[in-house]
Design a protein around this motif. Sequence first.
Motif, PDB file in Angstrom:
ATOM      1  N   VAL A 114       0.845  -1.188   0.000  1.00  0.00           N
ATOM      2  CA  VAL A 114       0.000   0.000   0.000  1.00  0.00           C
ATOM      3  C   VAL A 114       0.881   1.239   0.000  1.00  0.00           C
ATOM      4  O   VAL A 114       2.080   1.181   0.287  1.00  0.00           O
ATOM      5  N   ARG A 115       0.253   2.360  -0.322  1.00  0.00           N
ATOM      6  CA  ARG A 115       0.895   3.667  -0.170  1.00  0.00           C
ATOM      7  C   ARG A 115       0.016   4.489   0.758  1.00  0.00           C
ATOM      8  O   ARG A 115      -1.150   4.731   0.459  1.00  0.00           O
ATOM      9  N   ILE A 116       0.581   4.878   1.910  1.00  0.00           N
ATOM     10  CA  ILE A 116      -0.205   5.695   2.832  1.00  0.00           C
ATOM     11  C   ILE A 116       0.127   7.167   2.619  1.00  0.00           C
ATOM     12  O   ILE A 116       1.238   7.522   2.215  1.00  0.00           O
ATOM     13  N   GLU A 117      -0.848   8.017   2.869  1.00  0.00           N
ATOM     14  CA  GLU A 117      -0.678   9.465   2.754  1.00  0.00           C
ATOM     15  C   GLU A 117      -0.702  10.080   4.139  1.00  0.00           C
ATOM     16  O   GLU A 117      -1.486   9.689   5.000  1.00  0.00           O
ATOM     17  N   SER A 118       0.181  11.072   4.356  1.00  0.00           N
ATOM     18  CA  SER A 118       0.201  11.810   5.615  1.00  0.00           C
ATOM     19  C   SER A 118       0.808  13.185   5.332  1.00  0.00           C
ATOM     20  O   SER A 118       0.812  13.649   4.197  1.00  0.00           O
ATOM     21  N   ASP A 119       1.307  13.844   6.347  1.00  0.00           N
ATOM     22  CA  ASP A 119       2.072  15.089   6.192  1.00  0.00           C
ATOM     23  C   ASP A 119       3.021  15.189   7.378  1.00  0.00           C
ATOM     24  O   ASP A 119       2.895  14.449   8.367  1.00  0.00           O
ATOM     25  N   ALA A 120       3.984  16.080   7.297  1.00  0.00           N
ATOM     26  CA  ALA A 120       5.015  16.164   8.334  1.00  0.00           C
ATOM     27  C   ALA A 120       4.424  16.473   9.705  1.00  0.00           C
ATOM     28  O   ALA A 120       4.860  15.920  10.727  1.00  0.00           O
ATOM     29  N   ASN A 121       3.439  17.348   9.752  1.00  0.00           N
ATOM     30  CA  ASN A 121       2.811  17.680  11.027  1.00  0.00           C
ATOM     31  C   ASN A 121       2.158  16.451  11.657  1.00  0.00           C
ATOM     32  O   ASN A 121       2.326  16.183  12.858  1.00  0.00           O
ATOM     33  N   SER A 122       1.426  15.683  10.862  1.00  0.00           N
ATOM     34  CA  SER A 122       0.734  14.498  11.380  1.00  0.00           C
ATOM     35  C   SER A 122       1.723  13.399  11.762  1.00  0.00           C
ATOM     36  O   SER A 122       1.520  12.691  12.755  1.00  0.00           O
ATOM     37  N   ILE A 123       2.790  13.249  10.984  1.00  0.00           N
ATOM     38  CA  ILE A 123       3.810  12.245  11.302  1.00  0.00           C
ATOM     39  C   ILE A 123       4.438  12.556  12.659  1.00  0.00           C
ATOM     40  O   ILE A 123       4.569  11.690  13.524  1.00  0.00           O
ATOM     41  N   ALA A 124       4.825  13.804  12.844  1.00  0.00           N
ATOM     42  CA  ALA A 124       5.460  14.196  14.098  1.00  0.00           C
ATOM     43  C   ALA A 124       4.495  14.113  15.277  1.00  0.00           C
ATOM     44  O   ALA A 124       4.875  13.697  16.380  1.00  0.00           O
ATOM     45  N   ALA A 125       3.239  14.495  15.052  1.00  0.00           N
ATOM     46  CA  ALA A 125       2.262  14.514  16.145  1.00  0.00           C
ATOM     47  C   ALA A 125       1.782  13.124  16.529  1.00  0.00           C
ATOM     48  O   ALA A 125       1.430  12.885  17.693  1.00  0.00           O
ATOM     49  N   SER A 126       1.775  12.203  15.581  1.00  0.00           N
ATOM     50  CA  SER A 126       1.188  10.884  15.841  1.00  0.00           C
ATOM     51  C   SER A 126       2.164   9.888  16.447  1.00  0.00           C
ATOM     52  O   SER A 126       1.754   8.903  17.065  1.00  0.00           O
ATOM     53  N   ILE A 127       3.464  10.125  16.297  1.00  0.00           N
ATOM     54  CA  ILE A 127       4.470   9.167  16.756  1.00  0.00           C
ATOM     55  C   ILE A 127       4.978   9.570  18.140  1.00  0.00           C
ATOM     56  O   ILE A 127       5.382  10.710  18.365  1.00  0.00           O
ATOM     57  N   ASP A 128       4.980   8.642  19.069  1.00  0.00           N
ATOM     58  CA  ASP A 128       5.470   8.869  20.429  1.00  0.00           C
ATOM     59  C   ASP A 128       6.921   8.408  20.514  1.00  0.00           C
ATOM     60  O   ASP A 128       7.205   7.218  20.570  1.00  0.00           O
ATOM     61  N   CYS A 129       7.834   9.384  20.499  1.00  0.00           N
ATOM     62  CA  CYS A 129       9.271   9.069  20.487  1.00  0.00           C
ATOM     63  C   CYS A 129       9.883   9.078  21.874  1.00  0.00           C
ATOM     64  O   CYS A 129      11.111   9.196  22.022  1.00  0.00           O
ATOM     65  N   ASN A 130       9.051   9.000  22.889  1.00  0.00           N
ATOM     66  CA  ASN A 130       9.550   8.918  24.264  1.00  0.00           C
ATOM     67  C   ASN A 130      10.448  10.103  24.628  1.00  0.00           C
ATOM     68  O   ASN A 130      11.527   9.959  25.202  1.00  0.00           O
ATOM     69  N   GLY A 131      10.003  11.310  24.260  1.00  0.00           N
ATOM     70  CA  GLY A 131      10.736  12.508  24.650  1.00  0.00           C
ATOM     71  C   GLY A 131      11.804  12.957  23.688  1.00  0.00           C
ATOM     72  O   GLY A 131      12.457  13.983  23.920  1.00  0.00           O
TER      73      GLY A 131
END
Length: 246
Positions: A118-135
């Motif tokens: 598949v090919r998923i669509e997103s944007d930089a804001n959503s990528i950064a906001a949705s991923i929990d990088c533990n600080g």
Amino acid sequence: MERICTPKRFDLYRPLYRYMPLTYFLKLLKTNMFYVAYRKTFKDALESQLDIKLQFGFHAVGNNTQPPDKSHIQEDTNRITEKSKKHREFAELPTSCWTWQKIENILMWECYAQRIGVRIESDANSIAASIDCNGYDCMCADIIYERDSSCNSAEDNLFLKHPAYCDERETRFYFGKIDENNFNISPLAEQGQKQESVEFPVNTKELIKGVTLSPFINRYMAKELIYMLKEMYDIEAKESSILLKD
């Protein structure tokens, strides 16, 4: 995620796309864990090592030339050594690669989605906001396609790739700890550890704005997948615009 660092005038809401195998996509939806490979695992050798012949400058030769300034030679040696050291450290960064190319790319379907994907669509804001990088932080920019040179730093090379890859039209995300004073980004793991990837918790509803199915997926199966994704995950998916013979 603590912060996202981007170049000035970078559009955080420009659509970005990522191709992936179907098995990985279904695992992403089921586990809500986002897989990110370390830069050192990429096939391009220049992601983890320098092309040494490009790191030296040119010097005049012949009987009428002046003897080289030894201090300059030592400076060059120190610069290349430091650049190489940092380049190896940056190879330990978790790295997520996306494309800003809106039109589907048949080679990306074959290479990155392994045909059935598949090919998923997103944007930089959503990528950064949705991923929990533990600080930890995220550094994001578009890749520049040109050869490395002695003028470039290891930091410059974070977003530099050989021109042979220019058709990817890549936007890249690095995950680490940003040191604003030194304009540096530290890896999540210590150098020498044998980690090749990391998984971050992710909010898939915030991450995924749309899904396109591979043209290599049988049309009957594609319709079943579209129905399943809507029923189970409330995700709107569509068939590829590329038509292939059955």
